[in-house]
Design an enzyme around this catalytic site. Structure first.
Site, PDB file in Angstrom:
ATOM      1  CB  SER B  22      -0.849  -0.350   0.965  1.00 33.10           C
ATOM      2  OG  SER B  22      -1.768   0.776   1.707  1.00 33.10           O
ATOM      3  CG  ASN B 100      -3.562   0.930   4.089  1.00 31.63           C
ATOM      4  OD1 ASN B 100      -3.754   1.708   4.458  1.00 31.63           O
ATOM      5  ND2 ASN B 100      -2.996  -0.367   4.480  1.00 31.63           N
ATOM      6  CB  CYS B 131       0.026   6.446   9.144  1.00 30.44           C
ATOM      7  SG  CYS B 131       1.341   7.530   7.843  1.00 30.44           S
ATOM      8  CG  ASN B 193       3.638   1.355   7.872  1.00 26.11           C
ATOM      9  OD1 ASN B 193       4.129   1.735   6.801  1.00 26.11           O
ATOM     10  ND2 ASN B 193       1.723   1.701   7.776  1.00 26.11           N
ATOM     11  N   GLY B 266       6.962  -2.801  -2.266  1.00 24.80           N
ATOM     12  CA  GLY B 266       6.830  -1.718  -1.571  1.00 24.80           C
ATOM     13  C   GLY B 266       8.107  -0.264  -2.499  1.00 24.80           C
TER      14      GLY B 266
END
Lengths: 266, 305
Positions: B22, B100, B131, B193, B266
């Site tokens: 994402s 997401n 995030c 993340n 990513g």
């Protein structure tokens, strides 16, 4: 836009820090390569991924007959140092052409004013060539730090009239390129203007030409990762946020914008 | 002959374990111009918030050794545009589409989960509680096991599709958070993340990023991501989507040996826009070389003395 492995044809210094890199593409681009468009150059070579990101570099010339692409680049860090050290025969992965270039004047027999500062000058050379070949009269105002850092001057002279400014007055007028522009503000000869250069130059240019009714196009630079609109790093605010507060991306909506379309910031 | 790359991710059947992460793939449309997206294992689209989000001031990215920092700040056109315009073109691809979801409050997460999970053809949600680039929401929900469990439970209660919870590495004990969201009903986990970091321009004496700090990604974070996948895999029984610095087929195998059932790529999409099909094509010969007939044989196959 296509990704391919190009081959270095020549790589020659123009000044102590600026070099001219020409590449041959293995096949024709899938679209026209227009002045103001850019390519993403993979500086990490074939092994490893460091430095990680590709470098977005504006096209300085493209010859469709030989599929030769030229970039004029200033060495500023690791990525551009790697590009400077490439030798003829070396491979270089390139992805492009990307973005929207400079729109051409709608009417023939016009007179275009090109305003370039430092390493913002190379895409304007390609533009000068294309405009001149299309019958447009070109006046180029070019700004450099000093005579030692002047590049592409002779090549611009082939396509039109050139005026030079240097910060220290070692060649041409003493001052920056916007000082030259001030002499052309009330000049009625030009009907369209194009600019590329450092942010402070473009900000002053906006003060000088922001109210001018003639179309002015500027090419912007912003830190980006992908070049195709996926990372949304290179966003810029629209000066008139219509519709729905939409922002623009330098990579896909630009890098060329009409002056006044987006805010000029880092 | 059966497909050696097929994996089962909870209730989702994937033709291969490779998907974009994402935030690195937009809503797929940029990459759809470059190659056929239906060859991917799944697609995970950018974080979606209830209202359009402008994101952080620029500069938003900075390159660092073997990696990059980003502080995009969840820029997205908002729930309505995403559901009406951006998701429907992805559904006919016939592969699982994972959305997401993010927000500044639990109510935000509930609203997005409810609406997105009703869009026909959406396979799963990825709950973004990690995030590092937004002041409210995001990491505020992912840094504490109880809060993470609460938001997971609330979203599970309204979601019509499986929920994967995306975990942050910016915590003292990721295992505590992983087990808490598993107990709260998460169908799977995504990790990791980005790692919070910064870069400084010494001449201006200023941070390079407009947001001062940002999330580190790329090959530089891969060892950290692998370690976290390995630790979490030993503590949970729900499937893990592993990610963090994957750039090649060999990296995929590393993550699967550590316990990932599927993986996401990513930052590498930015460096090589064709990286996903390239990795998918490189996997079958690598499996042959490793002497396995199905990639599932490798999941969690790490040999520990």
């Amino acid at each position: 836009m296509l990704n391919c492995e190009a081959q270095v044809i020549t790589n020659t210094p123009l000044t102590a820090s600026v070099f001219s890199l020409t590449l041959r593409l293995p096949f024709a681009p899938d679209s026209q390569v227009t002045p103001g468009q850019f390519y993403m150059l993979k500086v990490s070579g074939n092994i490893g991924l460091d430095p990680l990101l590709r470098r977005p570099i504006s096209v300085c010339a493209f010859d469709p007959l030989t599929q030769t692409l030229r970039f004029v680049i200033r060495r500023v860090g690791r990525g551009t140092t790697i590009l400077e050290q490439l030798r003829p025969g070396d491979p270089l992965e390139v992805f492009g052409p990307l973005g929207h270039g400079f729109p051409y004047p709608e009417e023939p027999n016009t007179h275009a004013l090109l305003i370039g500062g430092g390493v913002g000058i190379p895409p304007l050379l390609y533009l000068a060539q294309e405009l001149s070949n299309a019958g447009v009269q070109v006046t180029a105002l070019l700004g450099f730090r000093s005579e030692k850092e002047v590049f592409l001057l002779d090549e611009f002279s082939r396509w039109g009239t050139v005026e030079i400014a240097t910060d220290d007055g070692s060649l041409g007028a003493c001052g920056n390129v916007c000082d030259l522009l001030e002499n052309h503000l009330t000049n009625s000869h030009w009907s369209i203007a194009y600019a590329c250069g450092p942010l402070p130059m473009l900000q002053r240019l906006e003060v000088l030409l922001g109210q001018d009714q003639r179309p002015v196009y500027v090419s912007l630079e912003k830190r980006m990762a992908c070049g195709i609109g996926a990372c949304t790093a290179c966003t810029c605010k629209r000066q008139h946020p219509e519709p729905e507060n939409r922002s623009s991306l330098v990579c896909t909506d630009g890098p060329v914008f009409r002056l006044g379309e987006v805010e000029l910031d880092v | 002959m059966s497909n050696p790359l097929a994996v089962q991710l909870g209730s989702l059947s994937l033709q291969n374990p490779v998907m974009p992460a994402s935030g690195c793939f937009g809503y797929g449309q940029e990459f759809a111009r470059l190659y056929d997206l239906s060859q991917l294992g799944a697609i995970v689209v950018k974080a979606t918030t209830p209202q359009p989000t402008q994101g952080n001031p620029t500069p938003r990215v900075a390159e660092t050794p073997a990696g990059m920092l980003n502080a995009i700040g969840l820029q997205n056109p908002g729930l309505e545009v995403v559901c009406q315009q951006l998701l429907p073109p992805l559904v006919p691809l016939g592969i699982p589409i994972i959305v997401n979801i993010a927000g500044a409050s639990i109510a935000d997460y509930i609203e997005v989960a409810q609406v997105v999970s009703q869009v026909p053809g959406i396979a799963a949600l990825e709950l973004n509680i990690s995030c590092p680039n937004v002041k409210q929401g995001g990491l505020a929900f992912g840094a504490d096991p109880d809060t993470a469990a609460t938001v997971t439970r609330e979203v599970k209660a309204v979601s019509a599709v499986p929920v994967f919870v995306k975990l942050s590495p910016n915590v003292t004990d990721i295992v505590a958070i992983a087990t808490a969201v598993e107990a709260a009903g998460a169908d799977g986990l995504s990790l990791i993340n980005t790692l919070l970091g910064m870069a400084i321009d010494i001449r201006r004496r200023q941070p390079i990023l407009g947001n001062i700090v940002g999330g580190l990604s790329g090959p530089a974070v891969k060892p950290v991501a692998l370690r976290l996948v390995h630790q979490v895999y030993q503590a949970v029984s729900i499937p893990i989507i592993g990610m963090g610095g994957i750039t090649c087929a060999e990296d995929v195998i590393e993550f699967m040996l550590a316990g990932a059932r599927a993986i996401a790529v990513g930052t590498a999409n930015f460096v090589d826009p064709y990286i996903l099909p390239k990795i998918i094509a490189d996997l079958p010969p690598l499996l042959t070389e490793l002497g396995v007939s199905s990639i599932t044989e490798l999941i969690g196959g790490l040999k520990l003395a």
